[in-house]
Design a protein around this motif. Structure first.
Motif, PDB file in Angstrom:
ATOM      1  N   ALA A  66       0.819  -1.217   0.000  1.00 12.61           N
ATOM      2  CA  ALA A  66       0.000   0.000   0.000  1.00 12.61           C
ATOM      3  C   ALA A  66       0.851   1.264   0.000  1.00 12.61           C
ATOM      4  CB  ALA A  66      -0.953  -0.006   1.192  1.00 12.61           C
ATOM      5  N   ARG A  67       1.846   1.333   0.868  1.00  9.33           N
ATOM      6  CA  ARG A  67       2.672   2.542   0.922  1.00  9.33           C
ATOM      7  C   ARG A  67       3.426   2.747  -0.390  1.00  9.33           C
ATOM      8  NH1 ARG A  67       8.018   3.566   4.589  1.00  9.33           N
ATOM      9  NH2 ARG A  67       8.824   2.134   3.014  1.00  9.33           N
ATOM     10  N   GLU A  68       3.959   1.654  -0.936  1.00  7.69           N
ATOM     11  CA  GLU A  68       4.732   1.757  -2.169  1.00  7.69           C
ATOM     12  C   GLU A  68       3.841   2.155  -3.347  1.00  7.69           C
ATOM     13  OE1 GLU A  68       5.175  -0.577   0.146  1.00  7.69           O
ATOM     14  OE2 GLU A  68       7.166   0.135   0.751  1.00  7.69           O
ATOM     15  N   LEU A  69       2.604   1.656  -3.369  1.00 14.03           N
ATOM     16  CA  LEU A  69       1.669   2.053  -4.425  1.00 14.03           C
ATOM     17  C   LEU A  69       1.347   3.545  -4.316  1.00 14.03           C
ATOM     18  CD1 LEU A  69      -0.766  -1.009  -4.326  1.00 14.03           C
ATOM     19  CD2 LEU A  69       0.821  -0.434  -6.175  1.00 14.03           C
ATOM     20  N   ALA A  70       1.177   4.031  -3.099  1.00 17.16           N
ATOM     21  CA  ALA A  70       0.907   5.455  -2.905  1.00 17.16           C
ATOM     22  C   ALA A  70       2.102   6.293  -3.342  1.00 17.16           C
ATOM     23  CB  ALA A  70       0.564   5.733  -1.443  1.00 17.16           C
ATOM     24  N   LEU A  71       3.297   5.872  -2.987  1.00 19.38           N
ATOM     25  CA  LEU A  71       4.505   6.575  -3.412  1.00 19.38           C
ATOM     26  C   LEU A  71       4.572   6.663  -4.939  1.00 19.38           C
ATOM     27  CD1 LEU A  71       7.435   5.276  -1.151  1.00 19.38           C
ATOM     28  CD2 LEU A  71       6.778   7.659  -1.511  1.00 19.38           C
ATOM     29  N   HIS A  72       4.262   5.561  -5.592  1.00 17.87           N
ATOM     30  CA  HIS A  72       4.281   5.505  -7.057  1.00 17.87           C
ATOM     31  C   HIS A  72       3.309   6.523  -7.651  1.00 17.87           C
ATOM     32  CE1 HIS A  72       4.417   3.685 -11.081  1.00 17.87           C
ATOM     33  NE2 HIS A  72       3.095   3.673 -11.056  1.00 17.87           N
ATOM     34  N   GLU A  73       2.112   6.605  -7.096  1.00 19.64           N
ATOM     35  CA  GLU A  73       1.117   7.546  -7.620  1.00 19.64           C
ATOM     36  C   GLU A  73       1.495   8.991  -7.293  1.00 19.64           C
ATOM     37  OE1 GLU A  73      -0.883   6.641  -9.774  1.00 19.64           O
ATOM     38  OE2 GLU A  73      -0.827   4.474  -9.479  1.00 19.64           O
ATOM     39  N   PHE A  74       2.073   9.233  -6.132  1.00 21.97           N
ATOM     40  CA  PHE A  74       2.561  10.576  -5.821  1.00 21.97           C
ATOM     41  C   PHE A  74       3.615  11.011  -6.841  1.00 21.97           C
ATOM     42  CE2 PHE A  74       1.725  10.016  -0.946  1.00 21.97           C
ATOM     43  CZ  PHE A  74       0.363  10.118  -1.182  1.00 21.97           C
TER      44      PHE A  74
END
Length: 254
Positions: A66-74
């Motif tokens: 989840a955190r890595e997916l959010a980082l990717h979208e940011f």
């Protein structure tokens, strides 16, 4: 960096991603995170005049990624705000230039959009991997590629048509090239990693695809291309893929 989370799911991964992202990068516009119940929606970002939207499935929002997916979208949002040509060029225009004079199947057209998205992802993850750890992403890419190869059909007709549903061998081969290139750009994969064996297997399943050629294309994308260079690279990459698809059965798209 302002984040607003709505929906049935944890907010912590998104604030954690912000804390990792902010020391090196920032977003001018606020981010509305919508946690969706439909698992098929997965993760995608939208960009508007006064905010960004991060749509993510509840399944993804509660996963270890989840955190890595959010980082990717940011990172995608940052590229969009800063006007990076990979994120501002019209993909319809790019595909028109790449496919003029060619007839391709609808599945190939879909794959061409996916290849264009790989280029966007390379540039987004140049940011992601500069601020976050690589271990989870490497394991994720290995797992996804192994699953796709296992999903290949056991039998094919002589003309090469698929007999069963599952992962498309040609696109799986390009995905393998993308995975290797992304990790190689950041020295995040040892030379004996299993991903190389998986990429070799994917290439054997799709001999029309030059896996190493696509890997080099993705790995050597310049960090700061101008609009013309970015367009030219996208057109050439997409055209190379389309021309490798020698059969044109079924409904074609101009």
């Amino acid at each position: 960096m302002e984040i607003r989370v709505s929906g049935a799911g944890p907010a912590a991964p998104f604030f954690s991603a912000r804390d990792v992202f902010e020391p090196s990068h920032d977003l001018d516009l606020p981010v509305d995170v919508h946690i969706r119940s439909n698992p098929d929606e997965r993760t995608w970002a939208g960009h508007y005049d006064d905010h960004h939207v991060l749509n993510i499935s509840q399944q993804a929002a509660t996963s270890v990624m989840a955190r890595e997916l959010a980082l990717h979208e940011f990172a995608h949002m940052h590229r969009h705000e800063r006007g990076h040509p990979s994120h501002t060029l019209s993909m319809d225009e790019v595909l028109f230039l790449a496919l003029t004079g060619r007839e391709v199947e609808q599945r190939v057209l879909t794959h061409c959009y996916q290849i264009a998205n790989h280029v966007k992802d390379i540039y987004a993850d140049d940011i992601t991997l500069s601020v976050g750890p690589t271990d989870k992403l490497r394991s994720f890419l290995e797992s996804e590629l192994a699953a796709a190869i296992a999903d290949q059909p056991a039998d094919r007709q002589q003309a090469g048509h698929r007999l069963t549903a599952g992962a498309d061998p040609s696109m799986t081969a390009v995905n393998a090239a993308f995975a290797l290139a992304l990790l190689e750009r950041h020295d995040a994969i040892p030379g004996d990693h299993r991903l190389y064996d998986l990429a070799h297997a994917a290439g054997q399943d799709a001999p029309e695809i030059d896996v190493d050629g696509f890997r080099r294309r993705f790995a050597t994308l310049g960090p700061d291309p101008d609009e013309s260079d970015c367009r030219r690279g996208l057109v050439d990459t997409i055209r190379t893929y389309a021309d490798a698809q020698t059969t044109t059965t079924g409904p074609a798209a101009d």
